[in-house]
Design an enzyme around this catalytic site. Sequence first.
Site, PDB file in Angstrom:
ATOM      1  N   LYS A 139       0.833  -1.213   0.000  1.00 62.80           N
ATOM      2  CA  LYS A 139       0.000   0.000   0.000  1.00 62.80           C
ATOM      3  C   LYS A 139       0.863   1.256   0.000  1.00 62.80           C
ATOM      4  O   LYS A 139       0.511   2.272  -0.610  1.00 62.80           O
ATOM      5  CB  LYS A 139      -0.921   0.014   1.221  1.00 62.80           C
ATOM      6  CG  LYS A 139      -2.101  -0.946   1.139  1.00 62.80           C
ATOM      7  CD  LYS A 139      -3.202  -0.397   0.264  1.00 62.80           C
ATOM      8  CE  LYS A 139      -4.436  -1.281   0.327  1.00 62.80           C
ATOM      9  NZ  LYS A 139      -5.529  -0.765  -0.522  1.00 62.80           N
ATOM     10  N   LYS A 230      -1.997  -6.984 -12.353  1.00 62.43           N
ATOM     11  CA  LYS A 230      -3.396  -7.340 -12.137  1.00 62.43           C
ATOM     12  C   LYS A 230      -4.321  -6.221 -12.602  1.00 62.43           C
ATOM     13  O   LYS A 230      -3.997  -5.044 -12.503  1.00 62.43           O
ATOM     14  CB  LYS A 230      -3.674  -7.605 -10.652  1.00 62.43           C
ATOM     15  CG  LYS A 230      -3.244  -8.942 -10.142  1.00 62.43           C
ATOM     16  CD  LYS A 230      -3.973  -9.312  -8.862  1.00 62.43           C
ATOM     17  CE  LYS A 230      -3.942  -8.247  -7.805  1.00 62.43           C
ATOM     18  NZ  LYS A 230      -4.648  -8.688  -6.570  1.00 62.43           N
ATOM     19  N   LYS A 233      -8.467  -0.894 -10.335  1.00 59.25           N
ATOM     20  CA  LYS A 233      -9.059   0.435 -10.505  1.00 59.25           C
ATOM     21  C   LYS A 233      -8.045   1.548 -10.288  1.00 59.25           C
ATOM     22  O   LYS A 233      -8.318   2.707 -10.583  1.00 59.25           O
ATOM     23  CB  LYS A 233     -10.232   0.612  -9.544  1.00 59.25           C
ATOM     24  CG  LYS A 233     -11.482  -0.132  -9.970  1.00 59.25           C
ATOM     25  CD  LYS A 233     -12.674   0.310  -9.173  1.00 59.25           C
ATOM     26  CE  LYS A 233     -13.935  -0.319  -9.722  1.00 59.25           C
ATOM     27  NZ  LYS A 233     -15.129   0.112  -8.967  1.00 59.25           N
TER      28      LYS A 233
END
Length: 364
Positions: A139, A230, A233
């Site tokens: 993250k 992958k 969004k």
Amino acid sequence: MRRQPFQWHRSISSTTSTTSTTTSEPVIFSGIQPTGVPHLGNYLGALHQWVKLQNNAKPGAKLLFSIVDLHALTVPQDAAQLRKWRREAFATLLAVGLDPKRSTIFYQSAVPAHAELMWILSTVASMGYLSRMTQWKSKLQLPEDITLEHSEARAQLRLGLFSYPVLQAADILVHKATHVPVGEDQRQHLEFSRYTANSFNHLYGPIFPIPEALISPAKRVMSLKEPTAKMSKSHADERSRILLTDSPSEIHKKVKVALTDSEPTVSYDPARRPGVSNLIEILSHFEEVPCAALAAEYQSASLRTLKEHVASRIAHHLQEVRERYIEIMEDQSGYLDTVAQEGAEVAQANASQTMRQVRDVMGL
């Protein structure tokens, strides 16, 4: 071609003990973050598999699926946007085929026991184990070998992001889940849940079952514009992903410009031809035919022909999902809110039974 039957693979390696409680029937739990309408990767890797689990479940099995909105708070959120995304995600779960009469569907934040158990589990969770988790590092876009001793990590890391796996463990354990459908990339998180359950059971007695992973048979769906990553969004190019509410024309446009290569024929070689292989893998999900067999079938076809067929197959499959989603979102009777409220009540009642046991053994 003969279609292969759908199968989940029960597989997880564990270094923890096998202490467990017994349950008469399986309890399945999984969740998805509210980032609005899910994309094709979310659907094939998780949502479509949840529906199959529901439809194939034996009488007596308990299935719980949650919009895990508390997890979304590990990064700052605009309140209005989050409310919108929560509804869109919930409506999508209904649109893809989850049935409130067969599965409990709810917002995580509507069941306070999730947060309560997280605090209790944090008293037995290992800081050392958490520091090795990849979630907070990815993250923050930090290398996997970085440790908490690095000043860069300490400066950026927030407690909520660091303790994310503890809340994830609470999500699973508060419902005494015996099985958790996950993708291959979620093994580490479930292993932490198993470790934490064992730690609690060792201290206080056999309260929690040790959950098993149900590894999705679906391959990861990769980005249409960056097929080595992958589908997500977070990618800047909207053409990199197909949303479940995309119209047939939008789907055709996105697949048409999907990154492939200069070779004129079709072959399945993920390492050398990731773009073409990604299209074959997507088609394999819908056709339920092995990738190698599809590659042989299309070896004399052009890439354009392959793309047209993939786009048509996706559009046809998602048409009913899209129509159902629009119907739910435009409904004025309060159907979505009613399902969410009823699901929260069932989930809270289920979680309350667990918390009564937890409080009792801890002296609360």
